[in-house]
Scaffold this active site. Structure first.
Site, PDB file in Angstrom:
ATOM      1  N   ASN A   9       0.867  -1.175   0.000  1.00 49.39           N
ATOM      2  CA  ASN A   9       0.000   0.000   0.000  1.00 49.39           C
ATOM      3  C   ASN A   9       0.905   1.227   0.000  1.00 49.39           C
ATOM      4  O   ASN A   9       1.472   1.587   1.031  1.00 49.39           O
ATOM      5  CB  ASN A   9      -0.885  -0.049   1.255  1.00 49.39           C
ATOM      6  CG  ASN A   9      -1.846   1.116   1.328  1.00 49.39           C
ATOM      7  OD1 ASN A   9      -1.763   2.058   0.539  1.00 49.39           O
ATOM      8  ND2 ASN A   9      -2.757   1.059   2.277  1.00 49.39           N
ATOM      9  N   ARG A  88      -2.420  -1.888  -3.552  1.00 49.01           N
ATOM     10  CA  ARG A  88      -3.600  -1.073  -3.329  1.00 49.01           C
ATOM     11  C   ARG A  88      -3.608   0.044  -4.361  1.00 49.01           C
ATOM     12  O   ARG A  88      -2.625   0.782  -4.510  1.00 49.01           O
ATOM     13  CB  ARG A  88      -3.579  -0.469  -1.931  1.00 49.01           C
ATOM     14  CG  ARG A  88      -4.774   0.414  -1.723  1.00 49.01           C
ATOM     15  CD  ARG A  88      -4.944   0.800  -0.289  1.00 49.01           C
ATOM     16  NE  ARG A  88      -6.199   1.483  -0.121  1.00 49.01           N
ATOM     17  CZ  ARG A  88      -6.363   2.541   0.653  1.00 49.01           C
ATOM     18  NH1 ARG A  88      -5.350   3.018   1.340  1.00 49.01           N
ATOM     19  NH2 ARG A  88      -7.542   3.105   0.764  1.00 49.01           N
ATOM     20  N   HIS A 177     -12.856   3.082  -0.141  1.00 50.73           N
ATOM     21  CA  HIS A 177     -12.844   2.078   0.941  1.00 50.73           C
ATOM     22  C   HIS A 177     -13.540   0.797   0.496  1.00 50.73           C
ATOM     23  O   HIS A 177     -14.004   0.016   1.330  1.00 50.73           O
ATOM     24  CB  HIS A 177     -13.589   2.560   2.219  1.00 50.73           C
ATOM     25  CG  HIS A 177     -12.929   3.656   2.979  1.00 50.73           C
ATOM     26  ND1 HIS A 177     -13.655   4.582   3.696  1.00 50.73           N
ATOM     27  CD2 HIS A 177     -11.624   3.967   3.157  1.00 50.73           C
ATOM     28  CE1 HIS A 177     -12.818   5.435   4.279  1.00 50.73           C
ATOM     29  NE2 HIS A 177     -11.583   5.071   3.963  1.00 50.73           N
ATOM     30  N   ARG A 238     -11.429  15.799   7.247  1.00 49.73           N
ATOM     31  CA  ARG A 238     -12.244  16.197   6.090  1.00 49.73           C
ATOM     32  C   ARG A 238     -13.655  16.578   6.530  1.00 49.73           C
ATOM     33  O   ARG A 238     -14.230  15.915   7.395  1.00 49.73           O
ATOM     34  CB  ARG A 238     -12.340  15.053   5.084  1.00 49.73           C
ATOM     35  CG  ARG A 238     -11.060  14.813   4.333  1.00 49.73           C
ATOM     36  CD  ARG A 238     -11.195  13.608   3.405  1.00 49.73           C
ATOM     37  NE  ARG A 238     -10.053  12.725   3.582  1.00 49.73           N
ATOM     38  CZ  ARG A 238     -10.075  11.418   3.383  1.00 49.73           C
ATOM     39  NH1 ARG A 238     -11.176  10.819   2.975  1.00 49.73           N
ATOM     40  NH2 ARG A 238      -8.996  10.705   3.582  1.00 49.73           N
ATOM     41  N   GLU A 382      -8.091  -4.949   5.503  1.00 48.58           N
ATOM     42  CA  GLU A 382      -7.939  -4.652   4.076  1.00 48.58           C
ATOM     43  C   GLU A 382      -6.791  -5.441   3.454  1.00 48.58           C
ATOM     44  O   GLU A 382      -6.856  -5.808   2.292  1.00 48.58           O
ATOM     45  CB  GLU A 382      -7.731  -3.140   3.891  1.00 48.58           C
ATOM     46  CG  GLU A 382      -9.033  -2.391   4.120  1.00 48.58           C
ATOM     47  CD  GLU A 382      -8.863  -0.878   4.181  1.00 48.58           C
ATOM     48  OE1 GLU A 382      -8.420  -0.391   5.233  1.00 48.58           O
ATOM     49  OE2 GLU A 382      -9.184  -0.212   3.199  1.00 48.58           O
TER      50      GLU A 382
END
Ligand code: ADP
Length: 396
Positions: A9, A88, A177, A238, A382
């Site tokens: 990743n 990823r 996601h 965010r 993940e």
């Protein structure tokens, strides 16, 4: 037998990796390289209980991957036992709807999509190229964060803006996601002994970034993140949903250009913006308990937004079987789960508070037997999901 897969990743200044044996689903090694591009880059490599840390200046991803190779040579497991590499990939746009074997055309496609994900796709491609150099003889697979949401119906992914402009620039909801939502959806149905095809779920992935999805029989029908990961829930830094008019307003009254507004909404907003820079939920809880009014309001805003999404997804699904919490906040902040389910009491949802408070790394049901919707905590993974997806692509 062992089938080790290296999962990578690559962020702009970091590389996370794991080697996972997909036969036994055990983790053989994990590691993290941070501060790539800075003089004090550092790698931490773990095998079992052993942890090794090296500080060394790493100018770019090629140097980071070279150091990763070196730590594997020194401390194992041997990288030449790896049968494939899963990468990823954040934005697949409309080009990539499932994990793919990486070719020149795939990296070119990811580069072409960089306009949609300027912070994510370029380091992803840099990581792929560097990894191909160190492991040239095994297949490399790209697993896209957007892929699981490629099933969204047009009515969910289309923004009501001028069609010509939207089509020309690829403006639509993509969702992110996806690897986590897909993994959690399957895990939650299996854990409850339900057929996925006959299960309607709402999944709250609440980490530093946060998104929620509505899933009907294993197929995603809506999600909160959009063209970019800025839309939707209140997140660590965010803002999530705001009136899009904010952009033009700030340009007019504050003279802010698009970069300044983008930074404001992505990096200086959300829980951090509402809490004088504190975005970690442990700090925010501590501030609230000390009587800080701003933190209390921030939590109420967070819960309000999340409940409003859950309510709208319950309406979309018609029947909801499972409400699932995952990721850092969803798995660990039992008081956030309580706050949500208390606000949904009018729909007949009830938590078993004694179970809700138990800390565990395992999937669990936290609602009472008479709750109208089964509420679960399902830890996301993940890396394992990426290893499984990678193996699906390369399996003979
Ligand atoms: P990401 O992968 O998006 O960086 P994670 O899913 O790892 O994020 O979630 C990180 C967040 O989880 C932290 O910022 C923190 O707010 C929250 N978190 C982690 N542990 C706890 C805890 N014990 N209690 C409350 N919140 C926690």
């Amino acid at each position: 037998m062992s089938t080790p897969i290296l999962v990578l990743n690559c962020g702009s200044s970091s590389v996370k990796y794991q080697v996972i044996d997909v036969d036994s689903e055990t983790v053989l090694a994990t590691g993290l390289v941070e501060k790539i591009g800075l003089p004090d880059s550092v790698i931490a490599h773990k095998t079992g209980d052993d942890k090794h840390v090296i500080e060394e200046a790493l100018p770019d991803h090629t140097a980071a991957l070279a150091l990763i190779t070196k730590v594997f040579e020194t401390w194992g497991p041997p990288l030449d036992s790896v049968v494939a590499v899963g990468h990823r990939a954040v934005h697949g746009g409309e080009l990539f709807r499932e994990p793919v074997l990486i070719s020149e055309a795939v990296t070119q496609g990811m580069t072409d999509l960089a306009g949609l994900a300027p912070l994510h796709n370029p380091p992803g491609v840099a990581g792929i190229k560097a990894a191909q150099k160190i492991l040239p003889n095994v297949p490399h697979v790209a697993v896209f964060d957007t892929a699981f949401f490629s099933t969204l119906p047009a009515e969910a992914y289309t923004y009501a803006i001028n069609t010509e402009v939207a089509r020309k620039y690829g403006i639509r909801k993509y969702g992110f996601h996806g690897t986590s939502h897909s993994y959690v959806s399957k895990t939650a149905a299996a854990f409850a002994g339900r057929e996925l095809a006959d299960t309607n779920q709402i999944i709250c992935h609440l980490g530093n970034g946060a998104s929620i999805s509505a899933i009907k029989g294993g197929i995603a029908v809506d999600t909160s993140m959009g063209l970019t990961p800025l839309q939707g829930l209140v997140m660590g830094t965010r803002s999530g949903d705001v009136d899009p008019g904010v952009f033009a307003y700030l340009a007019r009254v504050a003279g802010m250009d698009s970069q300044a507004v983008d930074d404001l909404l992505n990096k200086q907003s959300g829980m951090s913006g509402l809490n004088e820079g504190a975005s970690d939920f442990r700090d925010i809880l501590a501030k609230t308990e000390a009587g800080d009014e701003d933190s209390k309001l921030a939590i109420d805003i967070y819960l309000h937004r999340l409940v409003a999404y859950i309510g709208s997804y319950m309406a979309l699904l018609g029947r909801t079987d499972q409400l699932i919490f995952t990721a850092g906040v969803g798995e660990n902040a039992e008081w956030i789960r309580t706050g949500i389910v208390e606000r949904l009491a009018g729909f007949g949802l009830r938590l078993d508070e004694s179970i809700n408070r138990v800390r565990s790394g395992d999937p669990r049901v936290i609602s009472t037997a008479d709750s109208t919707v089964s509420v679960l905590v399902v830890p996301t993974n993940e890396e394992l999901a990426m290893a499984r997806e990678t193996y699906k692509v390369i399996r003979p």
